[in-house]
Design a protein around this motif. Structure first.
Motif, mmCIF file in Angstrom:
data_model
loop_
_atom_site.group_PDB
_atom_site.id
_atom_site.type_symbol
_atom_site.label_atom_id
_atom_site.label_comp_id
_atom_site.label_asym_id
_atom_site.label_seq_id
_atom_site.Cartn_x
_atom_site.Cartn_y
_atom_site.Cartn_z
ATOM 1 N N LEU A 295 0.823 -1.208 0.000
ATOM 2 C CA LEU A 295 0.000 0.000 0.000
ATOM 3 C C LEU A 295 0.861 1.262 0.000
ATOM 4 O O LEU A 295 0.525 2.254 -0.656
ATOM 5 C CB LEU A 295 -0.928 -0.002 1.215
ATOM 6 N N ILE A 297 3.753 1.573 -1.378
ATOM 7 C CA ILE A 297 4.241 1.754 -2.748
ATOM 8 C C ILE A 297 3.162 2.385 -3.609
ATOM 9 O O ILE A 297 3.419 3.351 -4.338
ATOM 10 C CB ILE A 297 4.665 0.408 -3.360
ATOM 11 N N LEU A 298 1.949 1.839 -3.517
ATOM 12 C CA LEU A 298 0.868 2.380 -4.347
ATOM 13 C C LEU A 298 0.662 3.857 -4.050
ATOM 14 O O LEU A 298 0.523 4.674 -4.953
ATOM 15 C CB LEU A 298 -0.427 1.610 -4.085
ATOM 16 N N VAL A 301 3.658 5.986 -5.452
ATOM 17 C CA VAL A 301 3.723 6.114 -6.899
ATOM 18 C C VAL A 301 2.530 6.889 -7.444
ATOM 19 O O VAL A 301 2.667 7.737 -8.323
ATOM 20 C CB VAL A 301 3.786 4.727 -7.573
ATOM 21 N N ARG B 91 3.272 5.382 -17.787
ATOM 22 C CA ARG B 91 4.197 5.738 -16.722
ATOM 23 C C ARG B 91 5.621 5.327 -17.055
ATOM 24 O O ARG B 91 5.876 4.456 -17.852
ATOM 25 C CB ARG B 91 3.767 5.054 -15.427
ATOM 26 N N ASP B 95 8.165 3.704 -12.240
ATOM 27 C CA ASP B 95 6.827 3.541 -11.680
ATOM 28 C C ASP B 95 6.300 2.144 -11.949
ATOM 29 O O ASP B 95 5.703 1.514 -11.072
ATOM 30 C CB ASP B 95 5.874 4.562 -12.302
ATOM 31 N N LEU B 99 5.106 -0.387 -9.135
ATOM 32 C CA LEU B 99 3.700 -0.782 -9.089
ATOM 33 C C LEU B 99 3.552 -2.294 -9.214
ATOM 34 O O LEU B 99 2.772 -2.917 -8.494
ATOM 35 C CB LEU B 99 2.918 -0.068 -10.197
ATOM 36 N N ALA B 102 4.616 -3.893 -6.081
ATOM 37 C CA ALA B 102 3.528 -3.813 -5.100
ATOM 38 C C ALA B 102 2.510 -4.912 -5.351
ATOM 39 O O ALA B 102 1.992 -5.523 -4.411
ATOM 40 C CB ALA B 102 2.854 -2.438 -5.157
#
Lengths: 319, 288, 247
Positions: A295, A297-298, A301, B91, B95, B99, B102
């Motif tokens: 979370l 990271i989200l 970014v 992106r 990124d 992402l 994640a």
């Protein structure tokens, strides 16, 4: 990549002072936490040289970090006892830097997606060297004897009582030195050339710059700095394991740099402290650490376009 | 020289290589066509394996798991593309790396929440639970032969699809030149969804096929992920044929290496990749 | 006198297509050599070959008498060749001065790189000189991305000049310019030709005929004709192939 404004530098200096005074007001646990954050900051700074400096996204930095840590173990084994820190620190720097020097000429022929993949692959190769061989105690890792603060028989004894404070101050010193070196480097012609490469690598080449050599120099320096960070981590934890070299660690470093702000040299420091703090808070709320990290990271970014360092600023002036 | 042993290792190497091909082909297409870095690709392999474990446990047999992973994978992939990866396209690489990293974490956590973090073994389907006599001294697992056959079949189908059909040529065109797709009158969005769905389905199928062979465990996708990237570098971006031969090559080197020269096995593949990067950066098997 | 840059029998093949076929020309200081021809004649490929962006399939390139065939673009740049790009290729978020300064810095020996960049640095002085020459002195501190199209074309040349090259390869510098801007630019080109060897690829025939000392006409990758502007203007072959008969 810009450096902090005079007010920003003042803030950083005050923060450093506050940390230096921690032995007077903070608990050993919090001092250790600060040390962990500072080591993460060192690691992230080494990556920032590549990322914010030259625009290279590398997933191999953790391998150099881990090499620096394992160098302490190997040196101890070779000497038959704990090494002097005046020996182990240069050794870690050298080993990591040499590894970067060997890998660099191959990896740096690639850019973008390929650079990512090749740094990922080479980093994993080093991971397997420590994971699959008896070199470092294998997959489980190994406890190591901490380097001693002594040379030629004269030294300072680190006891269990004063260890958190001593390490805190040593880490602060190393971090400050690293930051100062990078701050100076980005002001040199070399630093400007790196920024040029980040802005438009093809044009730099057309101008006549030996771009491969410039990138290699940055890569080796970044590797060496990561090795220093790894050394401090080994000193801190008295334990090394192959996970230190794993690419997940490299990805975390990328996150820390992004969190703090790629556009600023002090970004990694902000990011490292923020990340460590979030980790602490997360651990007290839930056991699901991966969820917290995912979370974070989200959020970083998708929401923080310029990182924490860019939060209060107006549009920066052109460099 | 133990010939039976050698033969077994060669077959193992080919089987590992073919599973690797299933995973890498999706990766090379996804990056070749969509230009998106997807570190979570290995997690899809893991999801397919755990899906097989759950279905095999519930129904008592692996058979349902194979079409389920294929179909489920396609749906899941299509969903991921439309909801997430479509937005990742614009992106920067950094990124995308973060992402999709994640995503790995979230997938792992979801699996831990829905199931657990344990090792599990999955039984080979009863009908294939025997050994085939190849020679007097040598017998090979029937299941492994079936996996070899299934993967080869899929490879042949993929190759025919990419080379012979209109959508296939769109995919090939898109790997070389993103703007061409619009000029050919093909809806780029739908093409991307298709490619991503296919890639996901293949990775999950590979996971389901692999489940009886190596057990299911957290992080099982990680090893395959890295090696898939190596396959893509060696085989050439966007090339199915390249991924096929590169995957076979790597599968054989890795398996034979681990069997006969264990210390060097881990690094041999990376040395090969380094060599390719220096002398043939477009990939060993890339189109001229 | 050895010409400062010589191309001898240059060819470049792309698969089945021969984009440049057996092209020879030479450049001397004080001379502006224009290369003209219809689209697809191979002019841009020729510039890329001379700049080292592409390797020739056949032929030789010499700079100052030394064989530099097959050298990469940065080594050629270091041999005294500056080039401007047809499509503006700069660092938009950096200042105009920094763009030019990076070019000026390129040829400095490695040991100077650890020097702190100060206001009076040699690279700064060289960059300011180049920017003055192309008329961008007042825009030095602006972000390069905020320049107008004409100013960007000036910057392209400024970057090429900053490293004090002997040769200038200018690839359609007037692309997208209006008539008054073109006039000013023509004056600049004439001025630059005095102390450089200039290769100019252009479509604007008024400017070309006004500034060129010699011209090469290319067609389908080959040299159709080479000579003075007057000779070229009068040549029936060139009129048939490219100029038309109204010039």
């Amino acid at each position: 990549m810009r450096c902090a404004s005079p007010r920003g530098n003042l803030a950083l200096a005050l923060a450093a002072l506050a940390i230096a005074c921690m032995p007077f007001y903070a608990s050993p646990y919090h001092m250790q936490l600060a040390s962990t954050a500072m080591i993460a900051a060192m690691f992230a700074l080494s990556l920032q040289l590549l990322l914010g400096g030259a625009g290279m996204v590398s997933l191999a930095q953790a391998a150099f970090f881990g090499l620096g840590a394992y160098a302490v173990h190997l040196l101890g084994r070779a000497l038959g006892g704990p090494p002097s820190i005046f020996l182990s620190l240069p050794a870690s720097t050298l080993v990591a830097g040499l590894a970067a020097l060997v890998i660099g000429p191959f990896a740096l022929r690639t850019r973008g997606f390929f650079l990512l993949m090749t740094t990922l692959a080479f980093g994993q190769m080093l991971f397997f060297v420590f994971h699959d061989t008896p070199l470092g105690g294998g997959a489980d890792g190994v406890f190591i004897q901490r380097p001693v603060f002594a040379a030629f028989g004269v030294g300072f004894e680190v006891t269990r009582a004063n260890r958190p404070a001593v390490f805190l101050l040593v880490n602060l010193g190393v971090l400050t030195a690293m930051y100062a070196v990078l701050w100076w480097l980005m002001r040199t012609l070399f630093g400007h050339a790196l920024l040029g490469i980040r802005a438009n690598e093809d044009r730099m080449r057309a101008m006549g710059h030996d771009v491969l050599r410039l990138k290699l120099a940055a890569f080796v320096l970044a590797g060496a700095l990561a090795g220093i960070a790894g050394h401090m981590a080994a000193l801190n934890d008295a334990f090394v394991n192959p996970e230190l070299l794993g690419w997940h660690r490299s990805a975390e470093a990328l996150l820390i740099v992004l969190l703090g702000g790629i556009g600023a040299l002090h970004g990694p420091i902000l990011g490292a402290f923020a990340y460590t703090l979030i980790g602490e808070i997360g651990q007290s709320i839930t056991e699901r650490q991966r969820l917290v990290e995912g979370l974070v990271i989200l959020a970083a970014v998708l929401l923080l376009r310029h990182g924490l360092a860019g939060l209060r600023l107006r549009r920066p002036a052109p460099t | 020289m133990d010939l039976a042993g050698l033969l077994a290792q060669i077959l193992n190497g080919m089987q590992y290589g073919l599973l690797l091909f299933l995973i890498s082909s999706g990766l090379t297409l996804i990056f070749g066509v969509m230009r998106v870095i997807n570190l979570a690709h290995g997690s899809l392999f893991m999801i397919g394996a755990y899906l097989a474990y759950v279905l095999a446990g519930a129904t008592g047999s692996l058979w349902l798991a194979l079409p389920a992973s294929l179909l489920g994978g396609a749906l899941f992939g299509g969903l991921l593309e439309r909801v997430l990866f479509r937005r990742f396209r614009e992106r920067e690489h950094l990124d995308q790396v973060l992402l999709t990293f994640a995503l790995i974490l979230l997938f792992e956590e979801a699996r831990a929440a829905l199931l657990d973090n344990q090792f599990h073994s999955v039984a080979v389907p009863a009908v294939l639970d025997f050994s085939v006599r190849v020679t007097a001294e040598f017998a090979y697992s029937a299941y492994r032969i079936a996996v070899l056959g299934i993967c080869l079949g899929i490879a042949a189908l993929m190759f025919a699809f990419v080379e012979r059909t209109r959508i296939g040529s769109a995919i090939r065109a898109a790997s070389e030149n993103a703007e061409m797709v619009d000029l050919l009158g093909i809806d780029a969005h739908r093409l991307h969804t298709l490619v991503f769905a296919a890639g996901t389905a293949l990775a999950m199928l590979a996971g389901a096929l692999a489940a009886p062979l190596q057990s299911v465990y957290p992080g099982m996708g990680d090893g395959f992920l890295i090696i898939s990237f190596v396959v893509v570098v060696i085989g050439g971006l966007g090339s199915i044929a390249g991924a096929f031969w590169a995957a076979l090559l790597i599968g054989l080197i890795d398996t034979l290496g681990k069997a006969y020269v264990p210390q060097a096995a881990g690094t041999a593949i990376y040395v090969l990749m380094a060599a390719v990067l220096v002398w043939r950066p477009a990939g060993l098997f890339a189109r001229a | 006198m050895t010409p400062v840059l010589q191309a001898i029998g240059l060819s470049r093949r792309f698969g089945g297509l021969l984009a440049v076929a057996d092209v020879s020309l030479d450049l001397a200081i004080g001379e502006l050599h224009a290369v003209i021809g219809p689209n697809g004649a191979g002019k841009s490929t020729l510039v890329n070959l001379l700049a080292g962006e592409l390797t020739p399939s056949a032929g030789t390139i010499r700079i100052g008498g030394h064989d530099v065939t097959g050298w990469s673009n940065w080594r050629i740049a270091r041999s005294g060749v500056g080039r401007s790009f047809q499509r503006t290729n700069i660092m938009p978020e950096m200042t105009v001065l920094e763009n030019a300064r990076l070019a000026a810095q390129a040829l400095m020996p490695a040991r100077h790189l650890l020097r702190k960049l100060r206001r009076g640095d040699a690279s700064v002085t060289a960059a300011r000189a180049a920017l003055s020459r192309v008329g961008l002195a007042d825009a030095s501190d602006r972000a390069a991305g905020t320049l107008s199209h004409g100013q960007l074309r000036q910057l392209e040349i400024g970057i090429a000049l900053a490293a004090q090259p002997k040769v200038l390869l200018l690839d359609e510098p007037l692309a997208g310019m209006g008539p008054e801007e073109s006039e000013t630019f023509a004056a600049l080109l004439r001025e630059l030709a005095r102390d450089h060897a200039v290769l100019l690829v252009e479509h604007d025939m008024d400017v070309v005929f006004a500034v060129a000392h010699r011209m090469t006409v290319m067609l389908d990758g080959r040299v159709l004709e080479c000579g003075t502007p007057d000779a070229i203007r009068a040549s029936p072959a060139v009129r048939d192939a490219y100029l038309g008969h109204g010039v």
